[in-house]
Design an enzyme around this catalytic site. Structure first.
Site, PDB file in Angstrom:
ATOM      1  N   HIS A 171      74.355  84.021  26.811  1.00 56.52           N
ATOM      2  CA  HIS A 171      72.929  84.291  26.596  1.00 56.52           C
ATOM      3  C   HIS A 171      72.468  85.365  27.587  1.00 56.52           C
ATOM      4  O   HIS A 171      72.872  85.371  28.747  1.00 56.52           O
ATOM      5  CB  HIS A 171      72.108  83.023  26.825  1.00 56.52           C
ATOM      6  CG  HIS A 171      72.284  82.008  25.743  1.00 56.52           C
ATOM      7  ND1 HIS A 171      71.230  81.278  25.240  1.00 56.52           N
ATOM      8  CD2 HIS A 171      73.376  81.600  25.063  1.00 56.52           C
ATOM      9  CE1 HIS A 171      71.675  80.458  24.295  1.00 56.52           C
ATOM     10  NE2 HIS A 171      72.983  80.632  24.181  1.00 56.52           N
ATOM     11  N   ASP A 188      69.266  88.969  23.708  1.00 56.49           N
ATOM     12  CA  ASP A 188      68.757  87.969  22.763  1.00 56.49           C
ATOM     13  C   ASP A 188      67.446  88.403  22.135  1.00 56.49           C
ATOM     14  O   ASP A 188      67.182  88.104  20.963  1.00 56.49           O
ATOM     15  CB  ASP A 188      68.588  86.621  23.466  1.00 56.49           C
ATOM     16  CG  ASP A 188      69.923  85.917  23.695  1.00 56.49           C
ATOM     17  OD1 ASP A 188      70.970  86.510  23.378  1.00 56.49           O
ATOM     18  OD2 ASP A 188      69.919  84.790  24.212  1.00 56.49           O
ATOM     19  N   GLU A 198      65.697  83.431  30.482  1.00 55.28           N
ATOM     20  CA  GLU A 198      66.793  82.578  30.944  1.00 55.28           C
ATOM     21  C   GLU A 198      66.298  81.853  32.190  1.00 55.28           C
ATOM     22  O   GLU A 198      65.506  82.409  32.973  1.00 55.28           O
ATOM     23  CB  GLU A 198      68.041  83.397  31.262  1.00 55.28           C
ATOM     24  CG  GLU A 198      68.602  84.183  30.079  1.00 55.28           C
ATOM     25  CD  GLU A 198      69.047  83.312  28.923  1.00 55.28           C
ATOM     26  OE1 GLU A 198      69.341  82.113  29.148  1.00 55.28           O
ATOM     27  OE2 GLU A 198      69.085  83.812  27.791  1.00 55.28           O
ATOM     28  N   GLU A 236      75.585  74.028  34.864  1.00 55.17           N
ATOM     29  CA  GLU A 236      75.280  73.985  33.439  1.00 55.17           C
ATOM     30  C   GLU A 236      74.529  75.232  32.991  1.00 55.17           C
ATOM     31  O   GLU A 236      74.781  75.770  31.902  1.00 55.17           O
ATOM     32  CB  GLU A 236      74.444  72.739  33.107  1.00 55.17           C
ATOM     33  CG  GLU A 236      75.146  71.416  33.366  1.00 55.17           C
ATOM     34  CD  GLU A 236      75.039  70.971  34.817  1.00 55.17           C
ATOM     35  OE1 GLU A 236      74.465  71.728  35.647  1.00 55.17           O
ATOM     36  OE2 GLU A 236      75.529  69.868  35.126  1.00 55.17           O
ATOM     37  N   ASP A 240      62.365  86.687  25.316  1.00 61.41           N
ATOM     38  CA  ASP A 240      63.283  85.603  25.656  1.00 61.41           C
ATOM     39  C   ASP A 240      63.355  85.483  27.176  1.00 61.41           C
ATOM     40  O   ASP A 240      63.148  86.469  27.899  1.00 61.41           O
ATOM     41  CB  ASP A 240      64.675  85.875  25.081  1.00 61.41           C
ATOM     42  CG  ASP A 240      65.628  84.707  25.326  1.00 61.41           C
ATOM     43  OD1 ASP A 240      65.300  83.581  24.934  1.00 61.41           O
ATOM     44  OD2 ASP A 240      66.696  84.922  25.938  1.00 61.41           O
ATOM     45  N   HIS A 252      74.296  81.343  30.694  1.00 61.02           N
ATOM     46  CA  HIS A 252      73.932  82.767  30.801  1.00 61.02           C
ATOM     47  C   HIS A 252      74.783  83.575  31.771  1.00 61.02           C
ATOM     48  O   HIS A 252      74.699  84.812  31.780  1.00 61.02           O
ATOM     49  CB  HIS A 252      72.458  82.921  31.163  1.00 61.02           C
ATOM     50  CG  HIS A 252      71.998  82.088  32.328  1.00 61.02           C
ATOM     51  ND1 HIS A 252      72.546  82.183  33.582  1.00 61.02           N
ATOM     52  CD2 HIS A 252      71.004  81.157  32.404  1.00 61.02           C
ATOM     53  CE1 HIS A 252      71.916  81.350  34.398  1.00 61.02           C
ATOM     54  NE2 HIS A 252      70.981  80.693  33.708  1.00 61.02           N
TER      55      HIS A 252
END
Length: 230
Positions: free
Chosen positions: A150, A155, A9, A52, A7, A57
């Site tokens: 997140h 994750d 970010e 945003e 994963d 995260h």
């Protein structure tokens, strides 16, 4: 078979709009079993953190200020991945960012064929149902209570559990083989033992057989054992 459940970010939705990766997390599986080996790296994107993205995260540009840039960790990341299959939820998103970063760092892009999209698997298996990571955790009873924001490594760890459930549980390859060496198409439940080529020799001594016969005779003519005694 080596797999990396992975994963990322990012600062936004598209690397070609100026967005960058800020965190990578990966969990290694060997034949669908976690090995305990992981990869985790925060990355300085050399740009601001949009509100945003921060709300998703919680990673701030101040936190990332002293972290290495992608070029500095690219070789280590490539070495960790190797030729493993990358298991990713919404693989097209992460692969687009990873390949953009690799390209900018002077590395070869990874082919999409090296990735497996668990989002696509979930949508095919449960058509019309929510297929987010949180929704799949609820479906499979996986604890994701620590996932308030997140995070790439967290994750990845959760996705590893989800992935193993999506492909049939934690031992998806456990199936008994036919005599021809191929695995059964219906798994363990369809397997039945065949007859032995030759009966096993009796382990009873003559004295034990004689004692057993005398015991049966002592039970009377209606004894159940007499129906099986030869």
């Amino acid at each position: 078979m080596r797999e990396i459940v992975l994963d990322t970010e990012t600062t936004g939705l598209d690397p070609y709009d100026g967005h960058r990766i800020v965190e990578i997390g990966g969990v290694e599986l060997d034949n669908h079993v976690p090995t305990g080996r992981t990869y985790h790296q925060y990355i300085n994107p050399r740009r601001d953190m949009p509100t945003e993205a921060f709300e998703v995260h919680g990673i701030s540009e101040e936190f990332l200020a002293d972290k290495p840039v992608f070029e500095a960790i690219a070789q280590e990341f490539v070495d960790f991945v190797g030729d493993a299959l990358l298991v990713i939820h919404n693989a097209s998103f992460d692969m687009k960012f990873l390949n953009a970063e690799l390209e900018w760092a002077g590395f070869k892009a990874m082919p999409m064929s090296q990735s497996l999209d668990t989002l696509a698997i979930a949508r095919k298996r449960f058509p019309g149902s929510p297929a987010s990571l949180d929704a799949l955790c609820r479906r499979f009873g996986i604890d994701n209570s620590n996932r308030t924001l997140h995070g790439a490594l967290l994750d990845s760890e959760i996705l590893a559990d989800v992935y193993l459930e999506l492909i049939g549980g934690r031992q998806p390859d456990f199936a008994l083989s036919t005599s021809g060496g191929g695995s059964t198409s219906q798994g363990q439940s369809s397997w039945r033992p065949g007859p032995r080529p030759a009966p096993l020799p009796s382990r009873l001594t003559a004295e034990e057989l004689d004692a057993h016969k005398k015991l049966i005779d002592s039970l009377g003519d209606d004894a159940l054992w007499k129906k099986f005694a030869g």
